[in-house]
Design a protein around this motif. Sequence first.
Motif, short mmCIF file in Angstrom:
data_model
loop_
_atom_site.label_atom_id
_atom_site.label_comp_id
_atom_site.label_asym_id
_atom_site.label_seq_id
_atom_site.Cartn_x
_atom_site.Cartn_y
_atom_site.Cartn_z
N LEU A 65 -0.80 -2.74 6.03
CA LEU A 65 0.54 -2.90 5.48
C LEU A 65 0.46 -3.46 4.06
N TYR A 66 -0.30 -4.53 3.89
CA TYR A 66 -0.48 -5.11 2.54
C TYR A 66 -1.78 -5.90 2.55
N GLU A 74 -1.74 -6.04 -3.01
CA GLU A 74 -1.59 -4.58 -3.07
C GLU A 74 -1.06 -4.04 -1.74
N TRP A 75 -0.29 -2.95 -1.86
CA TRP A 75 0.28 -2.34 -0.66
C TRP A 75 -0.81 -1.64 0.14
N GLU A 77 -2.04 1.25 3.28
CA GLU A 77 -1.86 2.69 3.43
C GLU A 77 -0.51 3.04 4.05
N PRO A 79 2.68 1.55 4.01
CA PRO A 79 3.81 1.66 3.08
C PRO A 79 3.63 2.77 2.05
N ILE A 80 2.41 2.97 1.59
CA ILE A 80 2.19 4.05 0.61
C ILE A 80 2.50 5.40 1.26
#
Lengths: 280, 248
Positions: A65-66, A74-75, A77, A79-80
Motif C-alpha cells: 500500500l505504501y 512512496e506509494w 503497487e 494504489p498505483i
Amino acid sequence: MSDLGISRSRGQALPKLPFHKRFFGSVPVSVAIYAIIVGLIAYGAYTGAQGMGYNWQWYRVPQFLYRNTEVGFEWGEIPIGLVATIKLSVTAFLLATAIGLLVALLRLSGLVIGAAVAVGYLELIRNIPLLVLLYLFYYVLGPIFGFDRYFASILTLAVFHSALISEILRAGINAIPAGQWEAAKSIGMSPYQTYLYIILPQSVRFMLPPMTGEVVHLIKSSAIVSVIAVAELTTFGRNIISDTYMSFEIWFTIALVYLVVTLILSIGVSHLEKKYAVDQ
Amino acid sequence: MTRPAPMIEVSNLDKFYGTFQALKNIDLTVHQGEKVVICGPSGSGKSTLIRCFNGLEWHNSGRLVIDGIEVYEGAKDIRELRQEVGMVFQQFNLFPHLTVLENLMIGPMKVRKIPKAQAEETARNYLDRVHIPEQADKYPAQLSGGQQQRVAIARSLCMETRIMLFDEPTSALDPEMINEVLDVMVELAETGMTMVVVTHEMGFARKVADTMVFMEAGQIVEISPPEQFFTQPSSERCRLFLDQILAH
Ligand SMILES: Nc1ncnc2c1ncn2[C@@H]1O[C@H](COP(=O)(O)OP(=O)(O)OP(=O)(O)O)[C@@H](O)[C@H]1O
Ligand SMILES: [Mg+2]
C-alpha cells in the motif's frame, strides 16, 4: 376529484406490517444480520485456510500500500494499480459514452439505414463474450491497425460497454415528452440544438442511476485486461502474488479496494441525484 | 383599398395518416393582420391543419405558402419559416429545466444568435406584455397554468414572429385562468399580429375574429365573417355545433 382520490389523500394510517417484517426490516437488525453473515464467511475462509495449512502473512501486506524508505514516502503497487485502473476506466467510459451516444442517435434518427446499422452493432457486441472481444482487439485488430495492448484494452471496454450505454441514453432521450421536441422545433431549433439545449439536459436525471451502475460494471470488468498484462490493479495483484505467494491476503485486499471504490461512487451519485431532484 | 399581402395561402391541401385522410381539399387564405378562428368537433383536423403551417406535420398534396415561403417536407428554409411562425400549444410545452427568462431567451440566443444582453431585454419586455415580469426567475413548474401559458406566448413572441398559431390555448386551463390568457391574446390581436386560433372560446372569437372557420371530418365546411357565422351559418352542421357549445 374522485372519491377514491379524496379518501386516499386523507389517508388512514398504513396497516401495521406483521411482526417479522418489522423486525427484519429495521436498520439495526439488518446491520446485525449483515455483520453476522460477513463474519461467518470470513470465519469460514479463515478456518478453511487454516485447514489447508495456509500461512497468513497479513503483516506483509501494508508494504504494497505504501512504504517509508530512506528516500521518503512512496506509494505501493496497489494504489498505483488503482490509479491505473481508474485512468483506464475513465478513458474507456468516455469513449463508450461517445460511441453509445452515436449509436443511440443513429437508432433514433428515423433513418432506416441508421437504425439497421445501430441494431446490427448492438446485437454483435452483445453476443460476443468480453474476453473474446479483448482477444479480437489485441491479437487481431491490434497487429492490423498497429495499436498496443493499452489501446486495445480501452477499445475493448469502450465497445463492450457502449452497447448498454446506448440503450440507457436512448431510454433517457425517449423519456422526454414529444411536446418538448415540438416546442423546440416551433422556435426554429435544429435537431442538434434541440438535443443539446432541451432534450439531453432533461434526460440526465433519467440516465444518472443506470449510468452509475454501468460505470461500476466497467470498473469491475476492467480487471479482465490483466489477461493481456496491461498495468492495472488486478495485474499488479497477480504480480505481487507471483513474487510473494500470498494469494489469499492480496486477493482479499484487491477485492476490498474494488468494493470501496465502487461504493464511494454509488454513494456520491445518490447524493448528486438528491441534489438534482431538489433543483428541478 | 388594397388588400394586405397574403401571409398564409392554402390550396387544395390533402393530408393522410397512413390511409386515413385527416385533411381534405383545404383552401384558405389568411392576410397580413387577419385573425382567423377555427372551430369544429374533436378529430375534425383543426390541429393537423395548423401544425402543417409550421412544418410540425407535412401535407401530402396541394400547396401551402407561408409568408412567401413554399412549405413542403424537406424544404431547406423550414427553420427560417419556423422562426417567423410562433406556435402556442394546449399543454404549454415550456422547457421545465430552464427558468422563465431562460425559456424566453434560448430561442433568440441559440437560433437567432442575438447577444445575451439584448435577448434578456427583449425577454423582459415581453414578460411585461404578458403581465408577469415578477416571475422571470422561477421555473415553469412553480407557475399556475395561466401563467405558464402566458410565458409560452411570450416565448413565441420573443422570436419576433410574424404569424402566431394557437392550438386550443385555454382548454387545459382551470376556468378561472382562461381569461388572463385570452386577455393577453386580445391585446396581441390589437397589435396587428396575424393570428390563427383553434379555440371554442366563442366570446374571444366574437371579439377578435375577422374570419371564422368551421371544420368537420377533415374539411372546411364553413368559412365566413363572424357576424354571419354566429347568426346565419350556411350549413346545418355548423349551426348544430354552435348551438351545442353556446348552450354552455
Ligand atoms: N399522428 C397521427 N397519426 C394518425 N392519426 C392521427 C395523428 N394525428 C391525428 N390523427 C387523426 O387525425 C384526425 C384529426 O386530428 P386532429 O388532432 O387534427 O383533430 P382536432 O380537430 O385537432 O381534434 P381535437 O379537438 O380533439 O384536438 C383525428 O381523427 C386523429 O385521430
Ligand atoms: Mg386538436
